[in-house]
Design a protein around this motif. Structure first.
Motif, PDB file in Angstrom:
ATOM      1  N   HIS A  42      42.012  -4.273  43.954  1.00 28.15           N
ATOM      2  CA  HIS A  42      42.323  -3.735  42.635  1.00 28.15           C
ATOM      3  C   HIS A  42      43.176  -2.475  42.781  1.00 28.15           C
ATOM      4  O   HIS A  42      43.378  -1.939  43.865  1.00 28.15           O
ATOM      5  N   ASP A  43      43.663  -1.985  41.651  1.00 30.47           N
ATOM      6  CA  ASP A  43      44.560  -0.834  41.674  1.00 30.47           C
ATOM      7  C   ASP A  43      43.826   0.488  41.837  1.00 30.47           C
ATOM      8  O   ASP A  43      44.447   1.514  42.107  1.00 30.47           O
ATOM      9  N   ASP A  44      42.521   0.494  41.581  1.00 28.56           N
ATOM     10  CA  ASP A  44      41.769   1.734  41.650  1.00 28.56           C
ATOM     11  C   ASP A  44      40.343   1.438  42.082  1.00 28.56           C
ATOM     12  O   ASP A  44      40.034   0.327  42.512  1.00 28.56           O
ATOM     13  N   ARG A  47      35.862  -0.365  39.568  1.00 22.91           N
ATOM     14  CA  ARG A  47      34.793  -1.366  39.676  1.00 22.91           C
ATOM     15  C   ARG A  47      33.700  -0.941  40.665  1.00 22.91           C
ATOM     16  O   ARG A  47      32.500  -1.062  40.350  1.00 22.91           O
ATOM     17  N   VAL A  60      34.177  -5.186  31.082  1.00 22.59           N
ATOM     18  CA  VAL A  60      33.842  -5.166  32.504  1.00 22.59           C
ATOM     19  C   VAL A  60      32.357  -4.813  32.604  1.00 22.59           C
ATOM     20  O   VAL A  60      31.798  -4.235  31.701  1.00 22.59           O
ATOM     21  N   GLU A  67      30.473  -4.597  44.333  1.00 24.25           N
ATOM     22  CA  GLU A  67      31.758  -3.897  44.512  1.00 24.25           C
ATOM     23  C   GLU A  67      31.595  -2.601  45.298  1.00 24.25           C
ATOM     24  O   GLU A  67      32.459  -2.255  46.107  1.00 24.25           O
TER      25      GLU A  67
END
Length: 363
Positions: A42-44, A47, A60, A67
């Motif tokens: 993911h970009d960050d 999660r 979400v 995670e």
């Protein structure tokens, strides 16, 4: 396992979007210097942080199990220094903190907390809640934060915005030299100053991350905030879901349209709230000095800047109707242009938002 882990907790609304994006943009060059930012697929790190603090988030939350453990595995595979960053980590309770600290052992753990004066945090947090479908007036929100500590609003605010409470939960197992508080520079400064301070906290040469970030999580003006609050009320009645809201309202209307309005009237504390804000700043100052933690920047930056006593204060809940109408038209134009851009004969979601926006304009 990484030798050193810098765990950046936020606080929310302290330039975290900018810092995280700059770390992500420069992952390759940082890695060449032994610094990893292991965001994974993911970009960050939203999660993993959500998994750790066990929070549900609209759109979400039901599918983030495992995670945090996956992030820990990436940390364990890394060599050298690792940076982990997300602002919702500030809200972790003691058990969640224990889980995080234990899972990152035996690396040398450092905490990094970015902090901003409370006079800027109160309106910023109110606007952030509006961007997540809240409908509270500014007056009600600010009053509860200041005077009703038992309210759900105050509890959720102070859980992530009171730097002393956050650090007391997170730093119990660490020596003061491993706790770094980065003060956010005063308004008007270059974002690079915050980046340079953050780099000092995590022992990184700023030159190792030459690519600057253009991502921000900006505030909006008073008229735009009132328009958004009214729109949220109407969309709640219409039953707009999270995905549609996130795409069309938060991103298209707020970030891409309202946040770039020229010369918006800023939302600020009421004049009679600055004595209270100074008391908060005094408490933070005394705690930070007494604790001996590492402060990067100037503690004066955590002191609210009082407005000119002769300057009028404009109630954010009562902006000029012309300004609200202008913001409404900007939002309506943005939605219509987006509907025109999309392929297909009709997009019911866009049409529904446009219908509500037109009713709001004509109110």
């Amino acid at each position: 396992m990484a030798d050193v882990v810098y765990l950046h907790l936020g606080l929310p609304k302290t330039g975290t979007t900018y810092l995280q994006d700059r770390l992500a943009l420069n992952r390759a060059t940082l890695a060449r210097h032994g610094v990893r930012y292991p965001v994974g697929p993911h970009d960050d790190m939203f999660r993993p942080a959500l998994d750790l603090v066990e929070r549900r988030w609209a759109g979400v939350g039901n599918d983030v199990g495992g995670e945090w453990d996956a992030l820990v595995r990436r940390v364990r595979r890394a060599k050298g220094t690792v940076v982990v960053s997300h602002e919702i980590l500030a809200g972790a309770d003691r058990d969640q903190v224990e889980r995080a600290v234990t899972s990152l052992a035996p690396a040398e753990l450092h905490l990094v907390l970015t902090a901003r004066d409370i006079a800027r945090q109160v309106p910023a947090e109110w606007q952030e809640r509006l961007k997540h479908q809240d409908v509270s007036s500014y007056r009600r929100f600010a009053r509860r934060v200041r005077k009703n500590p038992r309210s759900d609003t105050a509890k959720s605010f102070w859980r992530v915005q009171d730097l002393t409470r956050v650090l007391e939960r997170w730093s119990r197992q660490l020596t003061p030299d491993r706790v770094h508080v980065v003060t956010v520079p005063p308004p008007g400064g270059a974002p690079s100053e915050l980046w340079h301070r953050f780099c000092r906290a995590i022992a990184v040469d700023p030159a190792w991350a030459p690519l600057d970030s253009v991502r921000r999580n900006p505030s909006i003006g008073a008229a735009e905030s009132v328009m958004l609050r009214r729109l949220n009320t109407r969309l709640r009645a219409e039953g707009l879901g999270y995905d549609g809201y996130a795409e069309l309202v938060r991103q298209l209307i707020v970030h891409d349209t309202l946040a770039v309005a020229e010369n918006p009237r800023k939302v600020t504390l009421p004049p009679d709230a600055y004595d209270w804000a100074d008391e908060v700043a005094d408490r933070w100052h005394d705690w930070l000095v007494g604790s001996g933690v590492d402060v990067v920047g100037d503690l004066v930056d955590l002191r609210p800047v009082r407005p000119d006593p002769d300057a009028p204060w404009h109630d954010p809940d009562r902006p000029g109707q012309r300004a609200v109408a202008h913001a409404t038209m900007d939002a309506l134009v943005a939605v219509i242009m987006e509907a025109d851009r999309r392929p297909g004969p009709d997009d019911q979601l866009v049409a529904r938002v446009g219908k509500v926006a037109r009713r709001l304009r004509d109110r």
